[in-house]
Enzyme design. Sequence first.
Site, PDB file in Angstrom:
ATOM      1  N   GLU A  76      84.482 -24.994 -17.374  1.00 56.28           N
ATOM      2  CA  GLU A  76      84.697 -26.026 -18.395  1.00 56.28           C
ATOM      3  C   GLU A  76      86.179 -26.193 -18.718  1.00 56.28           C
ATOM      4  OE1 GLU A  76      82.902 -28.921 -20.857  1.00 56.28           O
ATOM      5  OE2 GLU A  76      81.936 -27.603 -19.411  1.00 56.28           O
ATOM      6  N   GLU A  77      86.892 -25.088 -18.794  1.00 56.13           N
ATOM      7  CA  GLU A  77      88.292 -25.116 -19.218  1.00 56.13           C
ATOM      8  C   GLU A  77      89.244 -25.639 -18.139  1.00 56.13           C
ATOM      9  OE1 GLU A  77      89.683 -24.654 -22.093  1.00 56.13           O
ATOM     10  OE2 GLU A  77      88.176 -23.628 -23.272  1.00 56.13           O
ATOM     11  N   SER A  78      89.094 -25.158 -16.908  1.00 54.22           N
ATOM     12  CA  SER A  78      90.106 -25.472 -15.895  1.00 54.22           C
ATOM     13  C   SER A  78      89.534 -25.941 -14.562  1.00 54.22           C
ATOM     14  CB  SER A  78      90.953 -24.227 -15.632  1.00 54.22           C
ATOM     15  OG  SER A  78      90.164 -23.226 -15.005  1.00 54.22           O
TER      16      SER A  78
END
Length: 174
Positions: A76-78
């Site tokens: 989700e983040e990167s």
Amino acid sequence: SIATQRAAVMKHVAGVMGKAPTPAASFFTVPWVQTPVPFSTPPCDPMPASDLDKLVEQSAQQVGVKAELIRGVIAEESGARPCAVSWKGAQGLMQLMPATSEQFGVKDPFDPRQNVEAGTRLLKQLLTKYSNDVSLALAAYNAGEGRVDKDGGVPQIAETQNYVTDIQSKLSKK
């Protein structure tokens, strides 16, 4: 060493912003943009799954956080891109803010091992604080502990609600 890291950060920020940023004002600051910029794919490939899995499994065992939760945050983040930099200044695979990197002794937030270890330790800290409530831990990871505490739950922020829902929908129901 510090000059090399600063140059690397400037390169990463320039990749996200699409132009060279203004130099930092002091030793501990980095030139983050103050307003959102359109998303652009980070200038590196996602980490090979086999390499990422080794890091995730090792951190999961050492810290006591489920590997699938760590993988969900990274996705989700990167998108598993170790060079990712957000418009707010979060860096690396688990998008650590500079203060978080400092808190956990991260010397290079773009080093996958350091980033995953610190991000996993942050997740463990949040899970402990919120009595293993994954929704609240994820909300705090995204919006900050202060906002979760102030709101008494997952904040009514669309980005945070989507973040929590997206990650939890990928976790096994065990």
